[in-house]
Design a protein around this motif. Structure first.
Motif, mmCIF file in Angstrom:
data_model
loop_
_atom_site.group_PDB
_atom_site.id
_atom_site.type_symbol
_atom_site.label_atom_id
_atom_site.label_comp_id
_atom_site.label_asym_id
_atom_site.label_seq_id
_atom_site.Cartn_x
_atom_site.Cartn_y
_atom_site.Cartn_z
ATOM 1 N N SER A 17 0.811 -1.223 0.000
ATOM 2 C CA SER A 17 0.000 0.000 0.000
ATOM 3 C C SER A 17 0.844 1.273 0.000
ATOM 4 O O SER A 17 0.289 2.366 0.045
ATOM 5 C CB SER A 17 -0.959 0.004 1.200
ATOM 6 O OG SER A 17 -0.240 0.087 2.412
ATOM 7 N N LEU A 18 2.155 1.145 -0.067
ATOM 8 C CA LEU A 18 3.025 2.321 -0.038
ATOM 9 C C LEU A 18 2.652 3.377 -1.085
ATOM 10 O O LEU A 18 2.563 4.558 -0.746
ATOM 11 C CB LEU A 18 4.490 1.906 -0.164
ATOM 12 C CG LEU A 18 5.521 2.942 0.241
ATOM 13 C CD1 LEU A 18 5.283 3.439 1.661
ATOM 14 C CD2 LEU A 18 6.915 2.357 0.130
ATOM 15 N N PRO A 19 2.388 3.000 -2.346
ATOM 16 C CA PRO A 19 1.961 4.039 -3.313
ATOM 17 C C PRO A 19 0.656 4.722 -2.885
ATOM 18 O O PRO A 19 0.540 5.941 -2.974
ATOM 19 C CB PRO A 19 1.779 3.263 -4.619
ATOM 20 C CG PRO A 19 2.614 2.031 -4.455
ATOM 21 C CD PRO A 19 2.571 1.696 -2.994
ATOM 22 N N LEU A 20 -0.318 3.936 -2.414
ATOM 23 C CA LEU A 20 -1.589 4.500 -1.962
ATOM 24 C C LEU A 20 -1.383 5.386 -0.736
ATOM 25 O O LEU A 20 -1.951 6.486 -0.647
ATOM 26 C CB LEU A 20 -2.585 3.381 -1.647
ATOM 27 C CG LEU A 20 -3.943 3.807 -1.112
ATOM 28 C CD1 LEU A 20 -4.668 4.693 -2.117
ATOM 29 C CD2 LEU A 20 -4.777 2.576 -0.775
ATOM 30 N N LEU A 21 -0.583 4.924 0.207
ATOM 31 C CA LEU A 21 -0.284 5.727 1.400
ATOM 32 C C LEU A 21 0.317 7.075 0.996
ATOM 33 O O LEU A 21 -0.045 8.114 1.552
ATOM 34 C CB LEU A 21 0.688 4.988 2.326
ATOM 35 C CG LEU A 21 0.143 3.763 3.061
ATOM 36 C CD1 LEU A 21 1.285 2.958 3.663
ATOM 37 C CD2 LEU A 21 -0.829 4.172 4.134
ATOM 38 N N SER A 22 1.203 7.047 0.025
ATOM 39 C CA SER A 22 1.853 8.282 -0.445
ATOM 40 C C SER A 22 0.840 9.251 -1.043
ATOM 41 O O SER A 22 0.874 10.453 -0.765
ATOM 42 C CB SER A 22 2.936 7.956 -1.477
ATOM 43 O OG SER A 22 3.907 7.112 -0.925
ATOM 44 N N VAL A 23 -0.074 8.733 -1.849
ATOM 45 C CA VAL A 23 -1.108 9.574 -2.468
ATOM 46 C C VAL A 23 -2.009 10.182 -1.389
ATOM 47 O O VAL A 23 -2.320 11.380 -1.427
ATOM 48 C CB VAL A 23 -1.935 8.766 -3.497
ATOM 49 C CG1 VAL A 23 -3.167 9.532 -3.934
ATOM 50 C CG2 VAL A 23 -1.082 8.387 -4.687
ATOM 51 N N VAL A 24 -2.415 9.367 -0.414
ATOM 52 C CA VAL A 24 -3.289 9.860 0.656
ATOM 53 C C VAL A 24 -2.573 10.940 1.465
ATOM 54 O O VAL A 24 -3.182 11.949 1.835
ATOM 55 C CB VAL A 24 -3.784 8.706 1.562
ATOM 56 C CG1 VAL A 24 -4.530 9.250 2.765
ATOM 57 C CG2 VAL A 24 -4.674 7.753 0.774
ATOM 58 N N VAL A 25 -1.278 10.764 1.728
ATOM 59 C CA VAL A 25 -0.513 11.778 2.462
ATOM 60 C C VAL A 25 -0.495 13.095 1.681
ATOM 61 O O VAL A 25 -0.732 14.161 2.248
ATOM 62 C CB VAL A 25 0.926 11.281 2.752
ATOM 63 C CG1 VAL A 25 1.831 12.433 3.172
ATOM 64 C CG2 VAL A 25 0.912 10.206 3.825
ATOM 65 N N ILE A 26 -0.256 13.030 0.392
ATOM 66 C CA ILE A 26 -0.207 14.245 -0.434
ATOM 67 C C ILE A 26 -1.563 14.947 -0.440
ATOM 68 O O ILE A 26 -1.653 16.158 -0.198
ATOM 69 C CB ILE A 26 0.264 13.915 -1.867
ATOM 70 C CG1 ILE A 26 1.736 13.491 -1.838
ATOM 71 C CG2 ILE A 26 0.062 15.113 -2.793
ATOM 72 C CD1 ILE A 26 2.226 12.851 -3.117
ATOM 73 N N ILE A 27 -2.630 14.196 -0.681
ATOM 74 C CA ILE A 27 -3.976 14.788 -0.675
ATOM 75 C C ILE A 27 -4.289 15.331 0.720
ATOM 76 O O ILE A 27 -4.875 16.403 0.875
ATOM 77 C CB ILE A 27 -5.042 13.768 -1.120
ATOM 78 C CG1 ILE A 27 -4.814 13.391 -2.583
ATOM 79 C CG2 ILE A 27 -6.453 14.332 -0.931
ATOM 80 C CD1 ILE A 27 -5.659 12.226 -3.074
ATOM 81 N N ARG A 82 -12.912 7.649 5.862
ATOM 82 C CA ARG A 82 -13.670 6.850 6.845
ATOM 83 C C ARG A 82 -14.549 5.805 6.159
ATOM 84 O O ARG A 82 -14.597 4.656 6.586
ATOM 85 C CB ARG A 82 -14.537 7.764 7.712
ATOM 86 C CG ARG A 82 -13.744 8.456 8.783
ATOM 87 C CD ARG A 82 -14.611 9.487 9.511
ATOM 88 N NE ARG A 82 -13.860 9.973 10.648
ATOM 89 C CZ ARG A 82 -14.134 9.658 11.916
ATOM 90 N NH1 ARG A 82 -15.146 8.891 12.210
ATOM 91 N NH2 ARG A 82 -13.386 10.127 12.878
ATOM 92 N N ARG A 83 -15.272 6.231 5.109
ATOM 93 C CA ARG A 83 -16.146 5.286 4.398
ATOM 94 C C ARG A 83 -15.353 4.128 3.808
ATOM 95 O O ARG A 83 -15.775 2.982 3.849
ATOM 96 C CB ARG A 83 -16.917 5.990 3.288
ATOM 97 C CG ARG A 83 -18.261 6.517 3.713
ATOM 98 C CD ARG A 83 -19.145 6.864 2.525
ATOM 99 N NE ARG A 83 -18.506 7.664 1.501
ATOM 100 C CZ ARG A 83 -18.410 8.988 1.506
ATOM 101 N NH1 ARG A 83 -18.930 9.678 2.488
ATOM 102 N NH2 ARG A 83 -17.804 9.625 0.530
ATOM 103 N N SER A 84 -14.199 4.442 3.238
ATOM 104 C CA SER A 84 -13.372 3.421 2.595
ATOM 105 C C SER A 84 -12.475 2.690 3.602
ATOM 106 O O SER A 84 -11.837 1.716 3.251
ATOM 107 C CB SER A 84 -12.491 4.069 1.521
ATOM 108 O OG SER A 84 -11.592 4.990 2.129
ATOM 109 N N LYS A 85 -12.442 3.190 4.836
ATOM 110 C CA LYS A 85 -11.614 2.662 5.916
ATOM 111 C C LYS A 85 -10.115 2.818 5.646
ATOM 112 O O LYS A 85 -9.286 2.195 6.292
ATOM 113 C CB LYS A 85 -11.984 1.211 6.228
ATOM 114 C CG LYS A 85 -13.433 1.091 6.689
ATOM 115 C CD LYS A 85 -13.838 -0.303 7.036
ATOM 116 C CE LYS A 85 -15.303 -0.283 7.444
ATOM 117 N NZ LYS A 85 -15.956 -1.532 7.307
ATOM 118 N N LEU A 86 -9.784 3.672 4.677
ATOM 119 C CA LEU A 86 -8.376 3.938 4.387
ATOM 120 C C LEU A 86 -7.692 4.700 5.524
ATOM 121 O O LEU A 86 -6.465 4.657 5.642
ATOM 122 C CB LEU A 86 -8.233 4.731 3.078
ATOM 123 C CG LEU A 86 -8.546 3.965 1.801
ATOM 124 C CD1 LEU A 86 -8.512 4.902 0.600
ATOM 125 C CD2 LEU A 86 -7.583 2.808 1.613
#
Length: 183
Positions: A17-27, A82-86
């Motif tokens: 999930s590192l790429p996804l984690l990175s995107v979420v951090v940026i957003i 929250r909805r996606s539990k990310l």
């Protein structure tokens, strides 16, 4: 055996999930200016640990249990998380380090004295807190301390490898609505 699964799955989960984690951090930087949320929680044997999540509420929101927070405090991106539990993904770090398990009672705040008392009566703190469990997939949150503590005790009494995977799969399939926030 469960600790082994916790370690392996959290390590794999963090790496994948590192790429996804990175995107979420940026957003998250654009959303709140501070995408990572850290909070002291009650851990195993009532020891404090720092829970790590993605921030879903405005930065100046009071540090209270979700059911006591205002719905207006949640950002638009936070609602999605929250909805996606990310928002829970960074807790894989807590699992990797052994502070949490993938499956167990959700860790509460030290200010939630009624819940702490109810859990102590039932020896819930003899186990690691978890990201998901029986209460979460049945929409039982921290607003009902006695019911939650009873459900946590049942989870721990019946926890085996089969149930461990069952709770994880049910969570991944979207069972449970997550922490409630008052309207």
């Amino acid at each position: 055996m469960i600790r082994f699964f916790d370690f392996v799955f959290s390590l794999i989960g963090l790496l994948l999930s590192l790429p996804l984690l990175s995107v979420v951090v940026i957003i998250g930087f654009f959303d709140t200016g501070s995408p990572i949320f850290r909070q002291q929680r009650v851990g195993r044997y009532r020891q404090p640990f720092t829970l790590v999540k993605f921030r879903t509420m405005k930065k100046d929101t009071a540090s209270v249990a979700s059911h006591l927070a205002s719905k207006d405090a949640i950002t638009r991106f936070g609602r999605f998380l929250r909805r996606s539990k990310l928002d829970e993904l960074p807790q894989l770090w807590n699992v990797l380090t052994g502070e949490m398990s993938l499956v167990g009672p959700r860790p509460c705040l030290f200010s939630q004295e009624k819940l702490i008392s109810e859990r102590e009566i039932r020896n819930v703190y003899d186990s690691r807190p978890g990201i998901t469990g029986l209460a979460q997939i049945n929409d039982i949150d921290m607003s009902t301390p006695r019911l939650l503590a009873e459900t946590d005790a049942k989870l721990l009494a019946e926890l085996n490898v089969r149930n461990y995977f069952h709770y994880i799969v049910m969570t991944l399939l979207g069972k449970g609505s997550g922490d409630r926030v008052k309207g």
